[in-house]
Scaffold this active site. Structure first.
Site, mmCIF file in Angstrom:
data_model
loop_
_atom_site.group_PDB
_atom_site.id
_atom_site.type_symbol
_atom_site.label_atom_id
_atom_site.label_comp_id
_atom_site.label_asym_id
_atom_site.label_seq_id
_atom_site.Cartn_x
_atom_site.Cartn_y
_atom_site.Cartn_z
ATOM 1 N N GLU A 62 0.831 -1.199 0.000
ATOM 2 C CA GLU A 62 0.000 0.000 0.000
ATOM 3 C C GLU A 62 0.867 1.251 0.000
ATOM 4 O OE1 GLU A 62 -4.097 -1.271 2.225
ATOM 5 O OE2 GLU A 62 -2.380 -0.997 3.530
ATOM 6 N N CYS A 122 3.584 8.539 1.050
ATOM 7 C CA CYS A 122 4.114 7.549 1.995
ATOM 8 C C CYS A 122 4.224 6.229 1.254
ATOM 9 C CB CYS A 122 3.175 7.437 3.195
ATOM 10 S SG CYS A 122 3.629 6.141 4.358
ATOM 11 N N CYS A 157 6.867 -7.153 6.374
ATOM 12 C CA CYS A 157 8.012 -6.628 7.124
ATOM 13 C C CYS A 157 8.493 -7.711 8.075
ATOM 14 C CB CYS A 157 7.603 -5.396 7.921
ATOM 15 S SG CYS A 157 8.978 -4.579 8.787
ATOM 16 N N CYS A 162 7.396 -5.754 15.007
ATOM 17 C CA CYS A 162 6.997 -4.871 16.108
ATOM 18 C C CYS A 162 5.524 -5.192 16.431
ATOM 19 C CB CYS A 162 7.156 -3.403 15.717
ATOM 20 S SG CYS A 162 8.848 -3.001 15.211
ATOM 21 N N CYS A 219 2.387 -2.963 15.352
ATOM 22 C CA CYS A 219 2.278 -2.527 13.954
ATOM 23 C C CYS A 219 1.595 -3.611 13.127
ATOM 24 C CB CYS A 219 3.677 -2.246 13.402
ATOM 25 S SG CYS A 219 3.704 -1.890 11.640
ATOM 26 N N CYS A 264 0.055 5.527 10.039
ATOM 27 C CA CYS A 264 1.260 4.803 10.421
ATOM 28 C C CYS A 264 0.931 3.493 11.118
ATOM 29 C CB CYS A 264 2.096 5.635 11.382
ATOM 30 S SG CYS A 264 3.287 6.662 10.550
#
Ligand code: SAH
Length: 376
Positions: A113, A126, A133, A137, A140, A368
């Site tokens: 995205e 962004c 990933c 974390c 997230c 975010c």
């Protein structure tokens, strides 16, 4: 330093082997490499510049519009330098159309995205640097599914070009415009895909028509704190803005929130950020997602202030607090307003400039840490 794998890192960095690579694209290559390739196809070298002008300056995506290229040459060049890299599956809008999240399908089905945010004085793209990933974390959304693969330079650049196109064509409220800022705050850990990310940074900053002609200052690379890569970036001579996702000033908590902290500690990550500021003369941004009763205590604000000012108070750093954006299944929530205010007050009392980020796009899961790229 060549971009060899960081051998000391956990296996999450290794991509599955035997995968097909994304098709080669104009944006993967420097201007010189493009010229060489075009010549090797038996075409005059200057055709490379013509094609670059179409892609980077005119933002053309339809070969039919490249009327200065003879049809036969055009076909050869489009085939070898302008492959179709990604397909928009869905676009979601918020903030009266000034925030637009796009879900992209890459050539192999991987989903990523990007988010375009238009403000009165600037437009920020962004971008994602990886599908998924590997940093895990826990707060997230992207981190929950693991790493699928690194994106190519062309795939990273194409997100910016797509945003530039919609702005240039007046598709975003506010009249025709351009992309002034790019933040590597979409999916992925940019420093774990260093070579492709640096290629993308070069294409964005290469003067038109070889690249997008953006200012390096308008580009922010955000990282969990892969120290060797921060040091490498400091030596590149491209003064992009560095953002370090700290989220806790003490190792005990940061080990939990940002697991790579067990490899590079708070101290090591902050020192690398400070060194980056020293070398590049660019103020570093410390990202701190405010989580209620987890990392938002007054004493942690004081500790954060002390950790940062221990490297001097010459304006090398500022703190950007991010109200935690909700992600499905997460046990954490955003801080109370009064705790947030107290946190800011204590940091500023120690002389650390502090801002609170807006949560643009949160209602379309475009803020975010919310990018999960599910094809629902
Ligand atoms: N891998 C890079 C880029 C990630 S996204 C990095 O970690 O820096 C950019 C920022 O959003 C990071 O600071 C990340 O920690 C933060 N973030 C992740 N999940 C979030 C959430 N749920 N709410 C608020 N910020 C979040």
């Amino acid at each position: 330093m060549p971009d060899e794998p960081i051998k000391t890192l956990p296996l999450v960095f290794d991509e599955p082997r035997g995968r097909k690579k994304p098709p080669r694209h104009l944006a993967d290559l420097s201007a010189a490499e493009r010229k060489e390739l075009v010549s090797s196809l038996g075409l005059p070298g200057f055709r490379a510049k013509q094609l670059s002008t179409h892609y980077f300056s005119r933002l053309v995506d339809d070969p039919e519009q490249m009327t200065d290229l003879p049809a036969a040459d055009r076909a050869t060049m489009v085939e070898s330098l302008l492959p179709h890299l990604m397909t928009p599956l869905r676009t979601m809008e918020a903030d009266k159309g000034t925030t637009r999240k796009t879900l992209w399908k890459l050539f192999d089905g991987a989903l990523v995205e990007s988010v375009l945010m238009r403000y009165p004085d600037r437009a920020t793209m962004c971008v994602s640097s990886q599908a998924g990933c590997g940093m895990a974390c826990p707060f997230c959304a992207t981190g929950q599914g693991g790493l699928q693969r690194n994106m190519s330079t062309g795939e990273i650049v194409e997100q910016v070009v797509a945003g530039a196109r919609s702005l240039a064509r007046g598709e975003v409220p506010g009249g025709p415009g351009r992309v002034s800022n790019v933040v590597f705050m979409g999916m992925g850990e940019p420093m774990a895909n260093y070579k492709a990310v640096m290629g993308a940074v070069r294409r964005m900053t290469d003067p038109a028509p070889d690249g997008l002609g953006m200012s390096a200052r308008g580009i922010t690379v955000s990282t969990v704190g892969l120290v060797p890569r921060i040091n490498q970036l400091a030596g590149e001579g491209i003064p992009v803005t560095l953002a370090l996702s700290l989220h806790a000033p003490d190792d005990e908590l940061r080990n939990e929130l940002v697991p790579i902290n067990t490899r590079w500690s708070v101290h090591e990550a902050v020192e690398a950020a400070w060194n980056y500021a020293k070398v590049t003369k660019r103020r570093v941004s410390i990202e701190y997602a405010m989580m209620r009763d987890i990392n938002d205590q007054a004493w942690r604000a004081d500790l954060l202030g002390d950790v940062l000012t221990s490297y001097g108070d010459w304006g090398w750093v500022h703190v950007n607090l991010i109200p935690l954006n909700p992600t499905p299944g997460s046990k954490w929530t955003a801080s109370r307003r009064e705790d947030e205010r107290e946190f800011v007050r204590r940091l500023e009392a120690k002389g650390v400039p502090t801002t609170v980020r807006d949560t643009r796009g949160s209602e379309i899961d475009g803020a975010c840490g919310q990018l999960a790229a599910v094809d629902a």
